[in-house]
Design an enzyme around this catalytic site. Structure first.
Site, PDB file in Angstrom:
ATOM      1  N   ARG A   1      11.179  -6.844   5.342  1.00  0.00           N
ATOM      2  CA  ARG A   1      11.110  -5.446   5.790  1.00  0.00           C
ATOM      3  C   ARG A   1      11.622  -5.304   7.223  1.00  0.00           C
ATOM      4  O   ARG A   1      12.235  -4.310   7.580  1.00  0.00           O
ATOM      5  CB  ARG A   1       9.656  -4.946   5.688  1.00  0.00           C
TER       6      ARG A   1
ATOM      7  N   ARG B   1      -9.898   0.841   8.178  1.00  0.00           N
ATOM      8  CA  ARG B   1      -9.472  -0.521   8.536  1.00  0.00           C
ATOM      9  C   ARG B   1     -10.557  -1.246   9.315  1.00  0.00           C
ATOM     10  O   ARG B   1     -10.353  -2.396   9.719  1.00  0.00           O
ATOM     11  CB  ARG B   1      -8.242  -0.415   9.423  1.00  0.00           C
TER      12      ARG B   1
ATOM     13  N   ARG C   1      11.099  -1.591  11.915  1.00  0.00           N
ATOM     14  CA  ARG C   1       9.873  -1.117  12.561  1.00  0.00           C
ATOM     15  C   ARG C   1       9.564  -2.006  13.762  1.00  0.00           C
ATOM     16  O   ARG C   1       9.651  -3.223  13.661  1.00  0.00           O
ATOM     17  CB  ARG C   1       8.725  -1.166  11.550  1.00  0.00           C
TER      18      ARG C   1
ATOM     19  N   LYS D   1       0.822  -1.219   0.000  1.00  0.00           N
ATOM     20  CA  LYS D   1       0.000   0.000   0.000  1.00  0.00           C
ATOM     21  C   LYS D   1       0.857   1.272   0.000  1.00  0.00           C
ATOM     22  O   LYS D   1       0.581   2.197  -0.740  1.00  0.00           O
ATOM     23  CB  LYS D   1      -0.918   0.047   1.242  1.00  0.00           C
TER      24      LYS D   1
HETATM   25  P1  ADP Z   1       0.816  -2.295   7.885  1.00  0.00           P
HETATM   26  O1  ADP Z   1      -0.312  -2.123   6.909  1.00  0.00           O
HETATM   27  O2  ADP Z   1       2.062  -2.839   7.259  1.00  0.00           O
HETATM   28  O3  ADP Z   1       0.426  -3.051   9.127  1.00  0.00           O
HETATM   29  P2  ADP Z   1       0.560   0.475   8.810  1.00  0.00           P
HETATM   30  O4  ADP Z   1       1.650   1.472   8.922  1.00  0.00           O
HETATM   31  O5  ADP Z   1      -0.573   0.794   7.903  1.00  0.00           O
HETATM   32  O6  ADP Z   1       1.280  -0.871   8.408  1.00  0.00           O
HETATM   33  O7  ADP Z   1      -0.055   0.189  10.262  1.00  0.00           O
HETATM   34  C1  ADP Z   1       0.745  -0.133  11.385  1.00  0.00           C
HETATM   35  C2  ADP Z   1      -0.128  -0.228  12.634  1.00  0.00           C
HETATM   36  O8  ADP Z   1      -0.727   1.063  12.905  1.00  0.00           O
HETATM   37  C3  ADP Z   1      -1.322  -1.183  12.548  1.00  0.00           C
HETATM   38  O9  ADP Z   1      -0.955  -2.512  12.875  1.00  0.00           O
HETATM   39  C4  ADP Z   1      -2.282  -0.567  13.568  1.00  0.00           C
HETATM   40  O10 ADP Z   1      -1.927  -0.913  14.882  1.00  0.00           O
HETATM   41  C5  ADP Z   1      -2.041   0.930  13.418  1.00  0.00           C
HETATM   42  N1  ADP Z   1      -3.000   1.546  12.453  1.00  0.00           N
HETATM   43  C6  ADP Z   1      -2.705   2.134  11.260  1.00  0.00           C
HETATM   44  N2  ADP Z   1      -3.815   2.571  10.641  1.00  0.00           N
HETATM   45  C7  ADP Z   1      -4.856   2.245  11.441  1.00  0.00           C
HETATM   46  C8  ADP Z   1      -6.266   2.395  11.363  1.00  0.00           C
HETATM   47  N3  ADP Z   1      -6.848   2.988  10.300  1.00  0.00           N
HETATM   48  N4  ADP Z   1      -7.030   1.931  12.400  1.00  0.00           N
HETATM   49  C9  ADP Z   1      -6.464   1.349  13.461  1.00  0.00           C
HETATM   50  N5  ADP Z   1      -5.149   1.155  13.599  1.00  0.00           N
HETATM   51  C10 ADP Z   1      -4.340   1.591  12.618  1.00  0.00           C
END
Ligand code: ADP
Length: 190
Positions: free
Chosen positions: A128, A89, A134, A14
């Site tokens: 990654r 999400r 991370r 993404k």
């Molecule tokens: P990835 O898609 O690789 O898990 P992201 O950077 O999108 O990475 O998200 C990392 C973490 O941030 C998620 O596991 C969650 O805990 C939190 N997070 C990100 N976006 C949301 C969202 N829209 N709602 C709830 N938690 C979120």
């Protein structure tokens, strides 16, 4: 005005595709994961809340995410199109996004779902973990994130399918080939 939601499991690409899309279509890129990481880095109230969930691989509460998102969107020029990366999400977030878009006099144009099988996802996330460091990229947390994705996030697809805004994209292969498939869909909308 073009407003794109990019959707897919953790590790589906993404972030990579969002950057390419934002540049080509002149969209503001909003990643709720990045907003969380910035808040954590700045040690804000929301950052402290976010960290306690992210480190466990769980979703940050909708309210916290929506507060951060609102503040970001308010900072944009009025006619600026957006690419939402990692949001919505949950179905509750998808519902909230309808209202947010309405209050800005606009709506979501499309949801692009990057389809990648689970073996490939795990391999990409572990790779990654080695390069980006991370804190949530370790085997245990990754497994939890993939589980959370299936239970809480997958229903978002149906929400957009019912509204005829759903477009699947084959998310495996060369980055530029995937981007080509994305552009085919977006060019149809313009
Ligand atoms: P990835 O898609 O690789 O898990 P992201 O950077 O999108 O990475 O998200 C990392 C973490 O941030 C998620 O596991 C969650 O805990 C939190 N997070 C990100 N976006 C949301 C969202 N829209 N709602 C709830 N938690 C979120």
């Amino acid at each position: 005005m073009l407003n794109v939601v990019i959707f897919g499991a953790p590790g589906s690409g993404k972030g990579t595709q969002s950057k390419l899309i934002a540049e080509k279509y002149n969209l503001a890129h909003v990643s709720t994961g990045d907003l969380c990481r910035k808040a954590i880095h700045n040690n804000t109230h929301e950052g402290v809340i976010a960290k306690s969930y992210i480190d466990k691989g769980e979703l940050v509460p909708d309210e916290t995410i929506l507060n951060m998102l609102d503040a970001f969107l308010e900072s944009l020029p009025r006619e600026q199109g957006v690419i939402f990366d990692g949001f919505p999400r949950t179905v509750a977030q998808a519902e909230a996004l309808i209202e947010i878009m309405q209050s800005h006099g606009t709506k979501v144009s499309v949801l692009l779902n990057l389809e990648v099988d689970s073996d490939e996802l795990m391999a990409r996330l572990l790779k990654r973990a080695e390069t980006e460091g991370r804190s949530d990229d370790n085997v245990e947390t990754i497994q939890k994130r993939l589980e959370v994705y299936e239970k809480q996030t997958l229903p978002v697809i149906e929400f957009y399918r019912q509204r005829r805004l759903y477009k699947p994209i084959v998310g495996v292969g060369d980055i530029n080939d995937i981007f080509g498939r994305v552009c085919e869909v977006l060019n149809e909308l313009k």
